[in-house]
Design a protein around this motif. Structure first.
Motif, PDB file in Angstrom:
ATOM      1  N   ALA A 121       0.831  -1.205   0.000  1.00 53.31           N
ATOM      2  CA  ALA A 121       0.000   0.000   0.000  1.00 53.31           C
ATOM      3  C   ALA A 121       0.862   1.251   0.000  1.00 53.31           C
ATOM      4  O   ALA A 121       1.920   1.301   0.631  1.00 53.31           O
ATOM      5  N   SER A 122       0.399   2.269  -0.691  1.00 51.12           N
ATOM      6  CA  SER A 122       1.074   3.565  -0.689  1.00 51.12           C
ATOM      7  C   SER A 122       0.823   4.259   0.640  1.00 51.12           C
ATOM      8  O   SER A 122      -0.056   3.873   1.416  1.00 51.12           O
ATOM      9  N   ALA A 123       1.598   5.320   0.892  1.00 46.73           N
ATOM     10  CA  ALA A 123       1.388   6.100   2.109  1.00 46.73           C
ATOM     11  C   ALA A 123      -0.020   6.690   2.122  1.00 46.73           C
ATOM     12  O   ALA A 123      -0.680   6.746   3.174  1.00 46.73           O
ATOM     13  N   GLU A 124      -0.491   7.112   0.952  1.00 50.39           N
ATOM     14  CA  GLU A 124      -1.821   7.707   0.878  1.00 50.39           C
ATOM     15  C   GLU A 124      -2.904   6.673   1.215  1.00 50.39           C
ATOM     16  O   GLU A 124      -3.864   6.973   1.934  1.00 50.39           O
ATOM     17  N   ALA A 125      -2.727   5.442   0.711  1.00 49.63           N
ATOM     18  CA  ALA A 125      -3.703   4.387   0.997  1.00 49.63           C
ATOM     19  C   ALA A 125      -3.656   3.998   2.477  1.00 49.63           C
ATOM     20  O   ALA A 125      -4.691   3.768   3.104  1.00 49.63           O
ATOM     21  N   ALA A 126      -2.451   3.925   3.028  1.00 53.54           N
ATOM     22  CA  ALA A 126      -2.310   3.586   4.442  1.00 53.54           C
ATOM     23  C   ALA A 126      -2.940   4.667   5.323  1.00 53.54           C
ATOM     24  O   ALA A 126      -3.650   4.364   6.285  1.00 53.54           O
ATOM     25  N   GLY A 127      -2.682   5.933   4.974  1.00 54.69           N
ATOM     26  CA  GLY A 127      -3.271   7.030   5.723  1.00 54.69           C
ATOM     27  C   GLY A 127      -4.787   7.017   5.640  1.00 54.69           C
ATOM     28  O   GLY A 127      -5.482   7.263   6.637  1.00 54.69           O
ATOM     29  N   ALA A 128      -5.314   6.723   4.452  1.00 56.55           N
ATOM     30  CA  ALA A 128      -6.768   6.676   4.267  1.00 56.55           C
ATOM     31  C   ALA A 128      -7.387   5.550   5.095  1.00 56.55           C
ATOM     32  O   ALA A 128      -8.474   5.711   5.664  1.00 56.55           O
ATOM     33  N   ALA A 129      -6.694   4.410   5.183  1.00 56.43           N
ATOM     34  CA  ALA A 129      -7.208   3.283   5.970  1.00 56.43           C
ATOM     35  C   ALA A 129      -7.240   3.636   7.451  1.00 56.43           C
ATOM     36  O   ALA A 129      -8.223   3.357   8.154  1.00 56.43           O
ATOM     37  N   LEU A 130      -6.168   4.262   7.948  1.00 57.66           N
ATOM     38  CA  LEU A 130      -6.143   4.695   9.350  1.00 57.66           C
ATOM     39  C   LEU A 130      -7.263   5.687   9.629  1.00 57.66           C
ATOM     40  O   LEU A 130      -7.971   5.594  10.642  1.00 57.66           O
ATOM     41  N   ARG A 198       4.645   6.396   6.107  1.00 59.25           N
ATOM     42  CA  ARG A 198       5.545   6.147   4.979  1.00 59.25           C
ATOM     43  C   ARG A 198       5.066   4.926   4.200  1.00 59.25           C
ATOM     44  O   ARG A 198       4.696   3.910   4.784  1.00 59.25           O
ATOM     45  N   GLY A 199       5.109   5.062   2.868  1.00 57.46           N
ATOM     46  CA  GLY A 199       4.772   3.949   1.995  1.00 57.46           C
ATOM     47  C   GLY A 199       5.985   3.508   1.200  1.00 57.46           C
ATOM     48  O   GLY A 199       7.123   3.868   1.508  1.00 57.46           O
ATOM     49  N   GLU A 200       5.738   2.730   0.141  1.00 52.99           N
ATOM     50  CA  GLU A 200       6.831   2.226  -0.682  1.00 52.99           C
ATOM     51  C   GLU A 200       7.641   3.347  -1.318  1.00 52.99           C
ATOM     52  O   GLU A 200       8.859   3.301  -1.352  1.00 52.99           O
TER      53      GLU A 200
END
Length: 275
Positions: A121-130, A198-200
């Motif tokens: 997951a990208s940082a943006e996707a991880a942030g959105a999930a949180l 942080r993402g990939e």
């Protein structure tokens, strides 16, 4: 050599009508420390209202002392865990709730977050999930009312009431995100801690106090300007847990002073001075 009385023998004596006797019994129980807790808990749940109240008071004091000792040990450890430090603060505050499984709730939120993520997951996707799990579904928000209440420092209260100070909520996001396998850092922005995910190949800054709102670089720099603080790469460098624990203790001392608890504030600052 005569053995000192056991907690089981001492606790019923808390119902004694003599104030002098009760003080002696209380000091003896405090000296026993954690060994007195089972007997005190039994009395605190018992049918005698007076004994319940006095046992609970001693339990609170024992937890406060235990929390202070834990903080003394953590503050000299450069690798101190923020989670352990915040739970120790809760012991000092009397906010720890044996009936609430804080770690279990954090685990549950982490599992829900992980279910929303792809393996890379990208940082943006991880942030959105949180943000979806913690802000939208759990309802975590900044403490708008009585901002300086010392209980808004509490991790336990933030998990239970879904409200807290910026650093407290950043800690919740970080603890959940790390459990979900994310790379997360707390950023030591002045006056208002932020979170970095942080993402990939990217990173994203979030403001958990404002419902996990994402902030771009321009918005972060605008915050610094509003505070009259010069832009610096320092504000975007991850802060160690030990540094954030120290900052949260300063938050706690400041909140105590605002509410006239000067003696308690001095005790907290003494921990930092001797660390």
């Amino acid at each position: 050599m005569e053995q000192p009385p056991s907690a089981d023998t001492l606790v019923p004596l808390l119902g004694d009508g003599s104030a002098v006797s009760r003080r002696t019994v209380k000091e003896a129980l405090l000296t026993l420390g954690d060994g007195a807790i089972p007997a005190l808990r039994h009395a605190a749940d018992g049918p005698d209202a007076l004994l319940r109240a006095r046992a609970r008071q001693i339990l609170i004091e024992l937890r406060r002392r235990r929390g202070l000792q834990q903080l003394r040990e953590l503050l000299v450890d450069p690798d101190a865990s923020l989670e352990a430090g915040l739970l120790a603060i809760d012991e000092v505050l009397g906010a720890a709730d044996p009936a609430l499984d804080v770690a279990g709730q954090l685990d549950a939120w982490a599992a829900a977050t992980r279910d929303r993520l792809d393996e890379r997951a990208s940082a943006e996707a991880a942030g959105a999930a949180l943000r979806q799990v913690l802000a939208v579904e759990a309802g975590l928000r900044g403490a708008a009312n009585d901002f300086h209440n010392s209980l808004h420092v509490s991790l336990t209260r933030a998990v239970e009431d879904r409200r807290g100070l910026p650093l407290t909520l950043c800690a919740v996001y970080a603890l959940v995100g790390r459990r979900a396998g994310m790379e997360i850092a707390l950023l030591p922005f002045p006056a208002h801690v932020l979170l970095m995910v942080r993402g990939e190949s990217s990173q994203q800054v979030l403001d958990p106090y404002s419902g996990g709102a994402p902030l771009d670089e321009a918005a972060c720099l605008a915050r610094l300007r509003q505070l009259g603080v010069a832009p610096s790469s320092h504000w975007f460098e991850p802060a160690p847990d030990a540094e954030m624990l120290t900052r949260q203790l300063r938050n706690l001392a400041a909140a105590m002073r605002r509410h006239g608890r000067n003696r308690d504030a001095v005790e907290i600052m003494a921990l930092l001075e001797h660390a």
